[in-house]
Design a protein around this motif. Structure first.
Motif, PDB file in Angstrom:
ATOM      1  N   HIS A  81       1.467  -1.045   0.168  1.00 31.81           N
ATOM      2  CA  HIS A  81       0.763  -1.549   1.342  1.00 31.81           C
ATOM      3  C   HIS A  81       0.017  -0.457   2.085  1.00 31.81           C
ATOM      4  O   HIS A  81      -0.924  -0.748   2.818  1.00 31.81           O
ATOM      5  N   THR A  82       0.425   0.796   1.944  1.00 30.93           N
ATOM      6  CA  THR A  82      -0.158   1.862   2.746  1.00 30.93           C
ATOM      7  C   THR A  82      -0.989   2.855   1.952  1.00 30.93           C
ATOM      8  O   THR A  82      -1.818   3.547   2.513  1.00 30.93           O
ATOM      9  N   ASP A  83      -0.726   2.960   0.641  1.00 31.34           N
ATOM     10  CA  ASP A  83      -1.384   3.965  -0.195  1.00 31.34           C
ATOM     11  C   ASP A  83      -1.042   5.390   0.245  1.00 31.34           C
ATOM     12  O   ASP A  83      -1.798   6.328   0.004  1.00 31.34           O
TER      13      ASP A  83
ATOM     14  N   THR B  27      -3.326  -2.897  -1.927  1.00 32.08           N
ATOM     15  CA  THR B  27      -4.584  -2.349  -1.422  1.00 32.08           C
ATOM     16  C   THR B  27      -5.732  -2.479  -2.420  1.00 32.08           C
ATOM     17  O   THR B  27      -6.806  -1.934  -2.196  1.00 32.08           O
TER      18      THR B  27
ATOM     19  N   ALA C  67      -2.715  -4.078   4.301  1.00 36.19           N
ATOM     20  CA  ALA C  67      -3.129  -3.858   2.918  1.00 36.19           C
ATOM     21  C   ALA C  67      -4.502  -4.474   2.657  1.00 36.19           C
ATOM     22  O   ALA C  67      -5.339  -3.874   1.975  1.00 36.19           O
TER      23      ALA C  67
ATOM     24  N   ARG D 118      -7.077  -2.167   4.110  1.00 41.34           N
ATOM     25  CA  ARG D 118      -7.276  -0.977   3.274  1.00 41.34           C
ATOM     26  C   ARG D 118      -8.096  -1.299   2.027  1.00 41.34           C
ATOM     27  O   ARG D 118      -8.925  -0.502   1.590  1.00 41.34           O
ATOM     28  N   ALA D 119      -7.882  -2.475   1.449  1.00 44.55           N
ATOM     29  CA  ALA D 119      -8.652  -2.884   0.263  1.00 44.55           C
ATOM     30  C   ALA D 119     -10.133  -2.994   0.599  1.00 44.55           C
ATOM     31  O   ALA D 119     -10.995  -2.626  -0.213  1.00 44.55           O
TER      32      ALA D 119
END
Length: 297
Positions: free
Chosen positions: A65-67, A110, A133, A136-137
């Motif tokens: 979810h955060t990368d 993401t 997420a 971020r994607a």
């Protein structure tokens, strides 16, 4: 909270507790893991309902979810991921038998996998419940992901491939989702599911400290037998299985930290290696497995 008195897969009442497992990622709470003596599924008891589980995903350490690249294990994850993404892209093309088509990725985080499929010319659709997420994607790849509940609003027979990379174990509506995926696949389409395998050697080593239990986010803990049972109930046949060799090392690194309170990369690597060696003779002993399935014609 959800308390099961029967197996979430096969419905058998022959279910018994195995051991409590601690949530090392967010809450530090303990959750009971139970096992069905009929289909061998393991499942987490007293998990939050779907609308209440979001706080258990709110951690900077929850990498999908955060990368995040913080810490040794997350940096290692990113280093390996580029190779595994290419392998997944090639696997989809080989199993579906085409190089371009419509693909749905459920629980796409993401969007890294969808991005590499888009670059390869596929028409991509992604579903992701976590708002951060999805954001971020969009920032990373320009991907406009949809909410997970859109699964039941997508047009039938729209996709040559549906993928769930370490997602099925998170899905509250297990049977409804598999049945809808069947509706969404075009004739001859393939479903690819990657899940941890609790019958692996690394689980034998770490038991309740095995990081792939990941309670309460992982609602179910599949064996090859239980996943076969689930898919067959909805008219799917497993056509092949593929080992995920890197997972034994990643899971062992986390498990070692959970068990001893500190990292021990050398011992974790050894346990991961032994797990893979044992799985070479039998893919059903691998730490994680990719299952390729299609609707029985």
């Amino acid at each position: 909270m959800i308390l099961y008195d029967s197996c979430p897969v096969c419905g058998s009442k022959n279910v018994l507790p195995v051991f409590p497992v601690k949530d090392y990622t967010v809450s530090l709470e303990a959750f009971e893991v139970w096992e069905c003596r009929n289909c061998t599924l393991r499942f987490t008891q007293n998990v939050p309902e779907q609308e209440e589980i979001a706080p258990y995903y709110q951690s900077e350490n929850y990498i999908s979810h955060t990368d995040t690249r913080e810490g040794f294990i997350n940096k290692l994850y990113h280093r390996v991921r580029n190779q595994t993404l290419r392998q997944k892209r090639d696997l989809v093309g080989n199993k579906v038998g085409i190089t371009k088509g419509g693909i749905l990725d459920i629980g796409c985080g993401t969007g890294a996998f969808l991005n590499i499929m888009k670059q390869a010319g596929w028409d991509v659709t992604g579903l992701e419940p976590d708002a951060n997420a999805r954001k971020r994607a969009l920032e990373l790849y320009g991907l406009q992901l949809q909410l997970s509940e859109e699964l039941f609003l997508l047009p039938v027979r729209s996709f040559e491939a549906v993928t769930m990379w370490h997602v099925l174990e998170h899905v509250h509506d297990l049977h409804g989702s598999i049945n809808q995926i069947k509706n969404l696949l075009k004739p001859g389409g393939k479903l690819l599911i990657a899940v941890p395998n609790y019958t692996s050697y690394d689980e034998e080593v770490y038991k309740e400290y095995w990081a792939a239990y990941d309670v309460p986010r992982h609602l179910y803990h599949f064996s090859p037998e239980s996943l076969k049972e689930l898919l067959s109930l909805h008219g799917f046949n497993i056509v092949s299985k593929k080992p995920m060799w890197y997972d034994s090392f990643y899971v062992s690194l986390l498990s070692e930290k959970y068990k001893r309170g500190k990292s021990n990369p050398a011992l974790a690597f050894l346990n991961g290696m032994v797990s893979n060696i044992k799985a070479m003779a039998n893919v059903e002993k691998c730490s994680s497995i990719i299952y390729m399935a299609q609707v029985i014609s």
